[in-house]
Each structure stands twice: as structure tokens, then as C-alpha cells.
Design an enzyme around this catalytic site. Structure first.
Site, PDB file in Angstrom:
ATOM      1  CB  SER A 120      -1.144   0.023   1.063  1.00  0.00           C
ATOM      2  OG  SER A 120      -0.104   0.281   2.318  1.00  0.00           O
ATOM      3  CE  LYS A 140      -2.656   2.532   4.651  1.00  0.00           C
ATOM      4  NZ  LYS A 140      -2.384   1.503   3.672  1.00  0.00           N
TER       5      LYS A 140
END
Length: 246
Positions: A56, A111
Site C-alpha cells: 500500500s 501511511k
């Protein structure tokens, strides 16, 4: 005849020696305990290692990267008492942060911060804008399905933060949403691999209290799909070792 006095001084007593090996186990145990305490302190409050297991955050972070995270940067949490030490600074746009999953207990996620408290954030054709200005994001990778249907889950959490016109017609998608107001103590975090990232677009803003640290550098990396056996030895990505994370 008078006797002669000896010119020698007092006889020195022999030194007492400890039997070989006596006391060593206790010394070793003490050293091990001290080392463990230091390790626990450093790991909990200063720096910790994390292994990347999903794509990701590609191309910034690859599956098989192992990195150090600075836990003191945003104020490390003291174990057991759940109190935080003073932060060096607050998270900024562009920071790569680790945090407790909003949905899954005991899962740590990584993230990038794209919006901070007080921002107005939007995405148009996959381009993020902050306060009406498009972000320059050279690290973003696009992949996966380019279809972009409306997502009812996004609408469920975004509706109360929507600050655009015609809220009754608002239909957010993964590539088009907003403008949204970012509330206090909250951040919007996204994966760099936008087409393959389960991030804040799905589950909403990240609370400040969940952020556990900032990524520092990659200290080890290997391609687990290497063609030779034992890829953690035979498929080391030497060019990524000690790379700072940006």
C-alpha cells in the site's frame, strides 16, 4: 652470644582466590536483566523496528523493507499508564506515520499524512488539494482498477465534514471527494499506492492519540519473491539499506 634479630618484615599472607566460575552466573543474569530493561525502554520510548508486509506504500516502501520508527518524535506513550511524553513536534503533511488501526485491534499500520487539523481537503481525478491548492506528490503510484463508483461507506463518515455546495447531491468516490474540513486532533492519511491502499478514504480521519511514531530509515530490505532459496539472505536489496524515508 646475643641472638640476631631478623631483618625481614612481617610475613605477607597469601591472597585468597575465588574458585574458577564462582559468581559468573549471577553476573551474567544481572547483565541480561539490565540489557533487557534498556531494550524495552528504547523500544517503547525511542525507536522500534517494523516490517512492511503489504504494497500500500509502494514505491516509497516495498514488501520486505524493515525500517526504524522514531517513537519520541510525536511523544512516545509510556507503557501501562497510557500517558505520553512531550512531543518534539506535531505530525506534518508528508510525514509517514505508524499508528494503531482504527478498525482492527493490535494491528499497526503505516501511511502518509496528507491533511492536518484546520485543512480543507479534496480529491479531484485522484489529485489531492489542500485549501484549494493541488499537492505535489511525486511519490504517489497509481495501480489497480480505474473504475470509480460512489462508495456509501465514504459518504457515511464524510457527510458531517462536507463543506461544499449541494450536500444532498454529494457522492464521494476513491478518486473524487470533498471538500472536507479536518477537525482538531485529526489527520487524513493515505497510502502512496492509491489504487491498492485501504486508508482514511474508507474509514475516516485518524485521531492524534493513535499516532505512534514517524518513519526514519530502512535498515534492511529483501525481495521475498527472489528466485533463490532463503531470500532474506540471497535477495537483499543492498541499494535500499540505510535509505532515509521521505
Amino acid at each position: 652470644m646475643p641472638g640476631r634479630a631478623s631483618a625481614r618484615g612481617p610475613t605477607k599472607e597469601p591472597a585468597v582466590s575465588r574458585p574458577a566460575g564462582r559468581g559468573r552466573p549471577a553476573g551474567w543474569a544481572k547483565s541480561i536483566v539490565i540489557a533487557l530493561v534498556i531494550w524495552i525502554f528504547v523500544r517503547a520510548l525511542v525507536v522500534e523496528g517494523f516490517h512492511i508486509t503489504s504494497g500500500s506504500m509502494e514505491r516509497t516502501l516495498l514488501i520486505g523493507d524493515v525500517l526504524f520508527v522514531n517513537k519520541a518524535l510525536y511523544g512516545a506513550e509510556i507503557p501501562l499508564i497510557k500517558k505520553r511524553l512531550p512531543a518534539v513536534r506535531e505530525p506534518r503533511r508528508g510525514d509517514i506515520v505508524i499508528f494503531e488501526s482504527v478498525e482492527e485491534p493490535d494491528l499497526t499500520v503505516i501511511k502518509r499524512v496528507v491533511a492536518v487539523p484546520g485543512d480543507t481537503v479534496a480529491m479531484l481525478d485522484a489529485v489531492v488539494s489542500i485549501n484549494g491548492i493541488a499537492l505535489h506528490e511525486p511519490y504517489v503510484q497509481t495501480s489497480g482498477d480505474n473504475s470509480d463508483p460512489a462508495d456509501p461507506n465514504m459518504l457515511a463518515w464524510q457527510a458531517r465534514y462536507f463543506v461544499g455546495a449541494s450536500p444532498e447531491d454529494y457522492r464521494p468516490t476513491l478518486r473524487n471527494f470533498g471538500p472536507l474540513a479536518v477537525p482538531p486532533d485529526s489527520f487524513l492519511v493515505l497510502g502512496d499506492n492509491r489504487g491498492a491502499s485501504y486508508d482514511g478514504r474508507f474509514w475516516g480521519y485518524l485521531g492524534r492519540d493513535r499516532i505512534g511514531g514517524g518513519a526514519l530509515f530502512i535498515y534492511y530490505s529483501f525481495d521475498r519473491n527472489g528466485i533463490l532459496p532463503l531470500p532474506f539472505i540471497t535477495a537483499i536489496r543492498w541499494g535500499r539499506l540505510l535509505d532515509p524515508i521521505r
